[in-house]
Scaffold this motif. Structure first.
Motif, mmCIF file in Angstrom:
data_model
loop_
_atom_site.group_PDB
_atom_site.id
_atom_site.type_symbol
_atom_site.label_atom_id
_atom_site.label_comp_id
_atom_site.label_asym_id
_atom_site.label_seq_id
_atom_site.Cartn_x
_atom_site.Cartn_y
_atom_site.Cartn_z
ATOM 1 N N GLY A 138 0.816 -1.212 0.000
ATOM 2 C CA GLY A 138 0.000 0.000 0.000
ATOM 3 C C GLY A 138 0.845 1.254 0.000
ATOM 4 O O GLY A 138 0.521 2.246 -0.659
ATOM 5 N N GLU A 158 -11.218 4.902 -3.111
ATOM 6 C CA GLU A 158 -10.526 3.669 -2.728
ATOM 7 C C GLU A 158 -11.470 2.480 -2.792
ATOM 8 O O GLU A 158 -12.561 2.497 -2.209
ATOM 9 C CB GLU A 158 -9.976 3.811 -1.310
ATOM 10 C CG GLU A 158 -9.252 2.580 -0.786
ATOM 11 C CD GLU A 158 -8.771 2.762 0.654
ATOM 12 O OE1 GLU A 158 -7.734 2.196 1.010
ATOM 13 O OE2 GLU A 158 -9.458 3.487 1.421
ATOM 14 N N GLN A 160 -11.674 -1.004 -1.435
ATOM 15 C CA GLN A 160 -11.074 -1.852 -0.411
ATOM 16 C C GLN A 160 -11.334 -3.327 -0.701
ATOM 17 O O GLN A 160 -12.309 -3.691 -1.355
ATOM 18 C CB GLN A 160 -11.656 -1.529 0.959
ATOM 19 C CG GLN A 160 -11.321 -0.156 1.498
ATOM 20 C CD GLN A 160 -11.792 -0.005 2.931
ATOM 21 O OE1 GLN A 160 -11.595 -0.883 3.762
ATOM 22 N NE2 GLN A 160 -12.422 1.124 3.222
ATOM 23 N N ALA A 168 -6.779 -6.104 3.106
ATOM 24 C CA ALA A 168 -7.575 -4.872 3.090
ATOM 25 C C ALA A 168 -7.106 -3.911 4.189
ATOM 26 O O ALA A 168 -6.954 -2.708 3.963
ATOM 27 C CB ALA A 168 -9.055 -5.197 3.259
ATOM 28 N N ARG A 171 -3.155 -2.897 3.305
ATOM 29 C CA ARG A 171 -2.971 -2.092 2.097
ATOM 30 C C ARG A 171 -3.584 -0.702 2.266
ATOM 31 O O ARG A 171 -3.071 0.273 1.712
ATOM 32 C CB ARG A 171 -3.563 -2.818 0.888
ATOM 33 C CG ARG A 171 -2.741 -4.031 0.492
ATOM 34 C CD ARG A 171 -3.418 -4.897 -0.557
ATOM 35 N NE ARG A 171 -2.552 -6.033 -0.906
ATOM 36 C CZ ARG A 171 -2.877 -7.002 -1.741
ATOM 37 N NH1 ARG A 171 -4.065 -6.989 -2.333
ATOM 38 N NH2 ARG A 171 -2.040 -7.990 -1.995
ATOM 39 N N LYS A 172 -4.633 -0.613 3.032
ATOM 40 C CA LYS A 172 -5.201 0.699 3.344
ATOM 41 C C LYS A 172 -4.250 1.493 4.226
ATOM 42 O O LYS A 172 -3.970 2.672 3.971
ATOM 43 C CB LYS A 172 -6.557 0.551 4.049
ATOM 44 C CG LYS A 172 -7.232 1.885 4.377
ATOM 45 C CD LYS A 172 -8.607 1.674 4.964
ATOM 46 C CE LYS A 172 -9.281 3.005 5.253
ATOM 47 N NZ LYS A 172 -9.499 3.804 4.027
ATOM 48 N N HIS A 223 -7.381 -2.166 -3.953
ATOM 49 C CA HIS A 223 -6.574 -3.097 -3.174
ATOM 50 C C HIS A 223 -6.179 -4.336 -3.955
ATOM 51 O O HIS A 223 -5.339 -5.107 -3.486
ATOM 52 C CB HIS A 223 -7.318 -3.509 -1.903
ATOM 53 C CG HIS A 223 -7.423 -2.428 -0.881
ATOM 54 N ND1 HIS A 223 -7.884 -2.637 0.400
ATOM 55 C CD2 HIS A 223 -7.136 -1.098 -0.948
ATOM 56 C CE1 HIS A 223 -7.871 -1.496 1.080
ATOM 57 N NE2 HIS A 223 -7.425 -0.554 0.279
#
Length: 323
Positions: A138, A158, A160, A168, A171-172, A223
């Protein structure tokens, strides 16, 4: 310590496997593999590569598709335990709720190896975790956007992954870390696309309608690549040019995203190798041979790809891997 922190701390660690350990024979061993499902091209490739690795090593692989449901995975793992398999591989659909079934495997003296996702459970309940540094993935995607837009205002939507899954969450986190301190970049909408192409398209359609027909959107961060491909179609359906009117950055590096990059419809992807089983089987061989304990977190490499990285060639190199 959370799995996010564990993986972040483990980033950059080398996988130290001796030549002797690599050469150990797993022929005739029975290994259960609880796979999440087939929600994406990358997931299909991981399944394909795992089966190939097992066949090459003479492993009897017992495969179970959980269809994105944790209860199916738990049932499959208990089935593997009842069968008395030599080891269990599991790609966990979510991070929590594994303590009981992992403890059952430990009591049965069956080593469990996590593939590509982590769990929030005591570390002594599994042998090792083979995964990418998802926070770094991310972060790499976010840094690409920071470098690309410079000082220009950029509103990001975004897509997700599955709610509660470690990719999730991580990477966020990594993306947000990369854009932190850059006040010109902001995430204006964020919603799960559940890692699927169809859901990514559906959610992106909603983002476009909510944001001036897409006119107020600078970039979409997905993602995974499958959601990005779905978003690309939604952008085109809205009469906009993906890759130009709306930048597209995602994670996985599946063949279809390289086709999109070559066509100028996507801008960047961060690689997630589908070969998690190779390192897993290597450490399993050493462990079953003489009890050699592996590193607790084996981190695979992440790499950024853009139009400068021969996307047509990357497509050709990856298309036969089962994506």
């Amino acid at each position: 310590m959370s799995i996010i922190t564990k993986l972040a701390l483990a980033a950059g660690l080398a996988t130290a496997l001796s030549t002797a350990a690599m050469a150990q024979d797993l022929s005739g061993k029975v290994v259960g593999f609880s796979q999440i499902g087939s929600e994406s091209g990358w997931r299909a490739a991981e399944t394909s590569v795992t089966k190939q690795q097992a066949e090459e090593r003479g492993i009897d692989l017992k495969f179970a598709d959980a269809q994105q449901k944790q209860e199916n995975q738990i049932k499959a793992i208990r089935g593997f335990i009842a069968q008395g398999v030599d080891a269990i591989l599991v790609a966990p659909v979510v991070a929590t709720g594994w303590d009981d079934v992992l403890a059952e495997a430990k009591d049965a003296e069956i080593p469990v190896i996590l593939l590509d996702r982590g769990v929030d459970a005591p570390e002594d309940l599994y042998l090792t975790s083979v995964a990418s540094d998802q926070v770094k993935e991310g972060r790499v995607a976010g840094q690409w956007l920071v470098d690309t837009v410079g000082s220009e205002d950029c509103k990001v939507v975004e897509l997700q992954g599955t709610v509660g899954s470690t990719p999730a969450i991580n990477r966020k986190q990594g993306f947000e870390e990369a854009i932190a301190g850059h006040d010109n970049i902001s995430i204006i909408r964020s919603q799960t696309g559940d890692f699927t192409r169809s859901k990514g398209k559906e959610v992106m359609e909603g983002f476009i309608k909510a944001e001036n027909g897409g006119g107020d959107i600078c970039a979409v961060y997905a993602h995974n690549d499958d959601m990005a491909v779905g978003a690309i179609q939604a952008i085109k359906d809205a009469g906009l040019k993906p890759g130009e009117d709306i930048l597209v950055v995602s994670i996985d590096a599946v063949p279809d995203i390289f086709t999109a990059i070559a066509a100028g419809e996507a801008n960047a992807t961060v690689e997630l190798t589908p070969n998690m089983a190779g390192p897993a089987f290597d450490v399993l061989a050493a462990y079953l041979a003489d009890g050699t304990m592996p590193e607790k977190f084996i981190i695979t490499e992440s790499k950024l790809y853009t139009s400068a990285d021969d996307p047509e060639g990357e497509y050709e190199r990856r298309k036969g891997l089962g994506y």
